[in-house]
Design a protein around this motif. Structure first.
Motif, PDB file in Angstrom:
ATOM      1  N   GLU A  42      11.337   3.666 -13.802  1.00 42.08           N
ATOM      2  CA  GLU A  42      12.033   2.825 -12.802  1.00 42.08           C
ATOM      3  C   GLU A  42      11.741   2.919 -11.664  1.00 42.08           C
ATOM      4  OE1 GLU A  42      16.198   3.431 -14.624  1.00 42.08           O
ATOM      5  OE2 GLU A  42      16.731   3.191 -12.410  1.00 42.08           O
ATOM      6  N   ALA A  43      11.311   4.115 -11.222  1.00 40.92           N
ATOM      7  CA  ALA A  43      10.818   4.204  -9.621  1.00 40.92           C
ATOM      8  C   ALA A  43       9.819   3.377  -9.384  1.00 40.92           C
ATOM      9  CB  ALA A  43      10.384   5.618  -9.630  1.00 40.92           C
ATOM     10  N   ILE A  44       8.683   2.748 -10.192  1.00 40.93           N
ATOM     11  CA  ILE A  44       7.948   2.029 -10.085  1.00 40.93           C
ATOM     12  C   ILE A  44       8.446   0.639  -9.688  1.00 40.93           C
ATOM     13  CG2 ILE A  44       5.882   0.568 -10.475  1.00 40.93           C
ATOM     14  CD1 ILE A  44       4.995   3.240 -12.227  1.00 40.93           C
ATOM     15  N   THR A  45       9.334   0.004 -10.489  1.00 34.52           N
ATOM     16  CA  THR A  45      10.170  -1.335 -10.388  1.00 34.52           C
ATOM     17  C   THR A  45      10.861  -1.233  -8.977  1.00 34.52           C
ATOM     18  OG1 THR A  45      10.408  -1.068 -12.841  1.00 34.52           O
ATOM     19  CG2 THR A  45      11.349  -2.901 -11.731  1.00 34.52           C
ATOM     20  N   LYS A  46      11.395  -0.117  -8.664  1.00 34.29           N
ATOM     21  CA  LYS A  46      12.260   0.037  -7.499  1.00 34.29           C
ATOM     22  C   LYS A  46      11.317  -0.313  -6.353  1.00 34.29           C
ATOM     23  CE  LYS A  46      15.693   3.029  -5.497  1.00 34.29           C
ATOM     24  NZ  LYS A  46      14.935   3.787  -4.441  1.00 34.29           N
ATOM     25  N   ALA A  47      10.332   0.482  -6.008  1.00 39.41           N
ATOM     26  CA  ALA A  47       9.402   0.427  -4.873  1.00 39.41           C
ATOM     27  C   ALA A  47       8.936  -1.072  -5.106  1.00 39.41           C
ATOM     28  CB  ALA A  47       8.163   1.455  -5.217  1.00 39.41           C
ATOM     29  N   LEU A  48       8.544  -1.513  -6.067  1.00 42.07           N
ATOM     30  CA  LEU A  48       7.780  -2.817  -6.192  1.00 42.07           C
ATOM     31  C   LEU A  48       8.947  -3.836  -5.555  1.00 42.07           C
ATOM     32  CD1 LEU A  48       5.628  -2.979  -9.178  1.00 42.07           C
ATOM     33  CD2 LEU A  48       4.828  -3.129  -6.815  1.00 42.07           C
ATOM     34  N   HIS A  49      10.243  -3.774  -5.824  1.00 49.46           N
ATOM     35  CA  HIS A  49      11.343  -4.704  -5.635  1.00 49.46           C
ATOM     36  C   HIS A  49      11.628  -4.348  -4.104  1.00 49.46           C
ATOM     37  CE1 HIS A  49      13.422  -6.630  -8.597  1.00 49.46           C
ATOM     38  NE2 HIS A  49      13.382  -5.586  -9.544  1.00 49.46           N
ATOM     39  N   GLU A  50      11.593  -3.394  -3.381  1.00 49.67           N
ATOM     40  CA  GLU A  50      11.696  -3.264  -2.240  1.00 49.67           C
ATOM     41  C   GLU A  50      10.593  -3.798  -1.292  1.00 49.67           C
ATOM     42  OE1 GLU A  50      11.731   1.110  -1.545  1.00 49.67           O
ATOM     43  OE2 GLU A  50      13.834   1.115  -2.209  1.00 49.67           O
ATOM     44  N   TYR A  51       9.216  -3.545  -1.860  1.00 42.27           N
ATOM     45  CA  TYR A  51       8.240  -4.291  -1.048  1.00 42.27           C
ATOM     46  C   TYR A  51       8.215  -5.959  -1.194  1.00 42.27           C
ATOM     47  CZ  TYR A  51       3.456  -5.233   0.687  1.00 42.27           C
ATOM     48  OH  TYR A  51       2.472  -5.714   1.192  1.00 42.27           O
ATOM     49  N   VAL A  52       8.875  -6.551  -2.347  1.00 35.44           N
ATOM     50  CA  VAL A  52       8.840  -7.762  -2.560  1.00 35.44           C
ATOM     51  C   VAL A  52       9.951  -8.322  -1.762  1.00 35.44           C
ATOM     52  CG1 VAL A  52       9.648  -9.572  -4.358  1.00 35.44           C
ATOM     53  CG2 VAL A  52       8.107  -7.938  -4.877  1.00 35.44           C
ATOM     54  N   GLU A  53      11.180  -7.885  -1.768  1.00 35.91           N
ATOM     55  CA  GLU A  53      12.308  -8.075  -0.760  1.00 35.91           C
ATOM     56  C   GLU A  53      12.026  -8.101   0.611  1.00 35.91           C
ATOM     57  OE1 GLU A  53      15.355  -9.010  -1.398  1.00 35.91           O
ATOM     58  OE2 GLU A  53      15.098  -9.035  -3.560  1.00 35.91           O
ATOM     59  N   MET A  54      11.117  -7.412   1.095  1.00 35.96           N
ATOM     60  CA  MET A  54      10.651  -7.185   2.318  1.00 35.96           C
ATOM     61  C   MET A  54       9.787  -8.795   2.815  1.00 35.96           C
ATOM     62  SD  MET A  54       7.511  -6.980   4.261  1.00 35.96           S
ATOM     63  CE  MET A  54       6.428  -6.276   3.293  1.00 35.96           C
ATOM     64  N   GLY A  55       9.109  -9.108   1.868  1.00 38.77           N
ATOM     65  CA  GLY A  55       8.843 -10.551   2.085  1.00 38.77           C
ATOM     66  C   GLY A  55       7.695 -10.903   2.773  1.00 38.77           C
ATOM     67  N   ALA A  56       6.964 -10.278   3.322  1.00 39.04           N
ATOM     68  CA  ALA A  56       5.720 -10.542   3.994  1.00 39.04           C
ATOM     69  C   ALA A  56       4.493  -9.746   3.495  1.00 39.04           C
ATOM     70  CB  ALA A  56       5.430 -10.310   5.414  1.00 39.04           C
ATOM     71  N   TYR A  57       3.440 -10.287   2.948  1.00 42.39           N
ATOM     72  CA  TYR A  57       2.460  -9.799   2.128  1.00 42.39           C
ATOM     73  C   TYR A  57       0.982  -9.718   2.736  1.00 42.39           C
ATOM     74  CZ  TYR A  57       6.457 -10.676  -0.891  1.00 42.39           C
ATOM     75  OH  TYR A  57       7.591 -10.746  -1.424  1.00 42.39           O
ATOM     76  N   GLY A  58       1.072  -9.398   3.918  1.00 43.98           N
ATOM     77  CA  GLY A  58      -0.297  -9.258   4.881  1.00 43.98           C
ATOM     78  C   GLY A  58      -0.990  -8.253   4.336  1.00 43.98           C
ATOM     79  N   TYR A  59      -2.119  -8.033   5.138  1.00 46.77           N
ATOM     80  CA  TYR A  59      -3.044  -6.626   5.080  1.00 46.77           C
ATOM     81  C   TYR A  59      -2.381  -5.666   5.022  1.00 46.77           C
ATOM     82  CZ  TYR A  59      -6.695 -10.375   6.019  1.00 46.77           C
ATOM     83  OH  TYR A  59      -7.664 -11.486   6.019  1.00 46.77           O
ATOM     84  N   TYR A  60      -2.573  -4.768   3.970  1.00 44.90           N
ATOM     85  CA  TYR A  60      -1.824  -3.540   3.676  1.00 44.90           C
ATOM     86  C   TYR A  60      -2.656  -2.404   4.107  1.00 44.90           C
ATOM     87  CZ  TYR A  60       0.735  -0.366   0.865  1.00 44.90           C
ATOM     88  OH  TYR A  60       1.618   0.733   0.598  1.00 44.90           O
ATOM     89  N   LYS A  61      -1.943  -1.318   4.844  1.00 47.33           N
ATOM     90  CA  LYS A  61      -2.839  -0.213   5.341  1.00 47.33           C
ATOM     91  C   LYS A  61      -2.198   0.961   4.260  1.00 47.33           C
ATOM     92  CE  LYS A  61      -2.422   3.513   8.875  1.00 47.33           C
ATOM     93  NZ  LYS A  61      -1.840   4.603   7.908  1.00 47.33           N
ATOM     94  N   VAL A  62      -3.488   1.475   3.593  1.00 47.14           N
ATOM     95  CA  VAL A  62      -3.067   2.505   2.478  1.00 47.14           C
ATOM     96  C   VAL A  62      -2.234   3.606   3.138  1.00 47.14           C
ATOM     97  CG1 VAL A  62      -3.786   3.587   0.451  1.00 47.14           C
ATOM     98  CG2 VAL A  62      -4.856   1.455   1.139  1.00 47.14           C
ATOM     99  N   PRO A  63      -1.185   3.861   2.967  1.00 47.38           N
ATOM    100  CA  PRO A  63      -0.543   5.194   3.544  1.00 47.38           C
ATOM    101  C   PRO A  63      -0.987   6.330   3.135  1.00 47.38           C
ATOM    102  CG  PRO A  63       1.236   4.131   1.811  1.00 47.38           C
ATOM    103  CD  PRO A  63      -0.166   3.378   1.900  1.00 47.38           C
ATOM    104  N   ASP A  64      -0.995   7.501   3.831  1.00 46.48           N
ATOM    105  CA  ASP A  64      -1.250   8.904   3.615  1.00 46.48           C
ATOM    106  C   ASP A  64      -0.422   9.316   2.372  1.00 46.48           C
ATOM    107  OD1 ASP A  64      -3.079   8.827   5.535  1.00 46.48           O
ATOM    108  OD2 ASP A  64      -1.804  10.049   6.797  1.00 46.48           O
ATOM    109  N   SER A  65       0.724   8.846   2.125  1.00 46.59           N
ATOM    110  CA  SER A  65       1.583   9.219   0.961  1.00 46.59           C
ATOM    111  C   SER A  65       1.094   8.964  -0.289  1.00 46.59           C
ATOM    112  CB  SER A  65       2.840   8.561   1.340  1.00 46.59           C
ATOM    113  OG  SER A  65       3.058   7.254   1.383  1.00 46.59           O
ATOM    114  N   TYR A  66       0.377   7.759  -0.382  1.00 42.08           N
ATOM    115  CA  TYR A  66      -0.269   7.411  -1.525  1.00 42.08           C
ATOM    116  C   TYR A  66      -1.316   8.485  -2.040  1.00 42.08           C
ATOM    117  CZ  TYR A  66      -3.791   5.260  -4.375  1.00 42.08           C
ATOM    118  OH  TYR A  66      -4.714   4.970  -5.489  1.00 42.08           O
TER     119      TYR A  66
END
Ligand SMILES: Cc1ncc(COP(=O)(O)O)c(C=O)c1O
Length: 384
Positions: A42-66
């Motif tokens: 569920e944590a994966i679906t939730k994280a993806l939902h949050e990003y989808v909801e944000m709505g802009a899918y430009g270049y991504y900076k891979v965070p240290d948290s990954y």
């Protein structure tokens, strides 16, 4: 808690909707492609939902948290201390080992594998015009072992430059012991053979077996590259995100130079976000998945021992793939006809994994519902 089954037919799913590519019909029960019919944590679906909801899918900076999430997972699950600077990207483990072949060897060089083994290993060698050499695994009534003497002889005789290790091993289900790994890798070190260690199944290990990272078995850092991914662990193959681990600075510099030449430096945001959430919070979910796989395997084993007692099912130490020798029943028969026309199953055929000797073997994907395994088992028991 057990994972939730997903009805995947007509979702543009390779396993359920793409059978006609290799089989006689699209209307078979698919137990081939190695992904799961389970909803992700569920944590994966939730994280993806949050990003989808944000709505802009430009270049991504891979965070240290990954990276931190992956490093913590390796420590927690495998006792393997990984450092941030060792980590690199490839979209898939298959791309990763193809790059490794191109980077570490030249056309015509001998590359060693242990057949029967995941067939893209052979393709990586052949497609890159290298010379395929196999030190075949030795089958002791379903339990597979490495013949270290033959392994070393092959290295010397064929002047092997690179070994592609499958750990845990697909399709035979072995989780190599630390001693076995040490044996193989130390010989590679002795003869200056590079090692590409494919550890994509590292998290799918059944109790009481224990996966040992190739680096922990033998610290051959100047000659070894590890490849792993969240795709098998959390059912994220569509995320196209794999992880390359290179300890040695010089080898890393070679990798980086190679990657610059093909200009594939990083993946897509969805893959990173899903992977991070899985590594951070997917522990309990994975436990449930492993319990389901074990239950499915036990069911298959019990039914086979009652109805097809001469079938040999390899012990499932790791992976979610059952390796089944039906030689006692299929000898002289048309195996694809029996599987597809009579049993109505789409399975991986033994001769995909080795050129000879495994014609009457099949590989079954257990990462599905017990109901599907019951249907498949009943057809095998009645129609083989
Ligand atoms: C041993 C092994 N390596 C790699 C892969 C696939 O890797 P990827 O989808 O990341 O290219 C599989 C999938 O079944 C596998 O079994």
């Amino acid at each position: 808690m057990r994972p939730e089954y997903v009805e995947r037919k007509q979702t543009n799913c390779e396993k359920w909707d793409g059978m006609e590519r290799l089989f006689s019909s699209n209307d078979l029960l698919p137990l081939w492609v190695a992904d799961m019919d389970f909803k992700v944590p569920e944590a994966i679906t939730k994280a993806l939902h949050e990003y989808v909801e944000m709505g802009a899918y430009g270049y991504y900076k891979v965070p240290d948290s990954y990276y931190e999430a992956f490093i913590a997972w390796e420590k927690r699950h495998h006792g393997f201390t990984v450092e941030r600077e060792w980590l690199r990207f490839s979209p898939g483990v298959v791309s990763g080992f193809n790059w490794g072949v191109q980077m570490l060897t030249r056309p015509g060089d001998s590359i060693l594998i242990q057949q029967p083994v995941y067939y893209p290993f052979a393709r990586a060698i052949e497609n890159n015009e290298r010379h395929l050499v196999s030190a075949d695994l030795v089958n002791h009534n379903g339990h597979y072992q490495v013949d270290l003497e033959a392994f070393e002889e092959t290295i010397i005789k064929e002047d092997v430059k690179l070994f592609i290790l499958c750990s845990p091993h697909n399709p035979v289900g072995r989780v190599w012991t630390e001693a076995e790994l040490k044996g193989m890798i130390a010989l590679c070190r002795k003869h200056k053979v590079y090692v590409l260690a494919d550890e994509i199944h590292q998290d799918l290990v059944m109790s009481p077996h224990h996966h040992t990272s190739a680096f922990l078995a033998e610290n051959y850092q100047e000659g070894m590259i590890l490849l792993t991914a969240p795709s098998k662990t959390f059912n994220l193959a569509a995320g196209q995100n794999s992880i390359i681990i290179i300890k040695d600075e010089e080898l890393r510099a070679r990798w980086d130079k190679f990657v610059l030449s093909i200009a594939i430096g990083s993946g897509n945001a969805f893959g990173y976000i899903a992977a991070e959430a899985g590594y951070r919070e997917g522990d309990e979910w994975l436990q449930g998945v492993k319990e389901q796989i074990q239950e499915n395997y036990n069911y298959l084993k019990d039914e086979l021992s009652r109805h097809l007692p001469k079938a040999v099912l390899a012990p499932l130490e790791g992976t979610y793939l059952a390796w089944l020798d039906l030689g006692a029943y299929l000898e002289g028969k048309n195996v694809t006809e029996v599987m597809e026309e009579q049993c109505k199953l789409a399975v991986d055929y033994g001769n995909w994994f080795a050129p000879v000797g495994y014609e009457n073997f099949i590989r079954l994907n257990l990462a599905t519902s017990l109901d599907n395994i019951k249907v498949a088992t009943a057809s095998l028991c009645e129609r083989v």
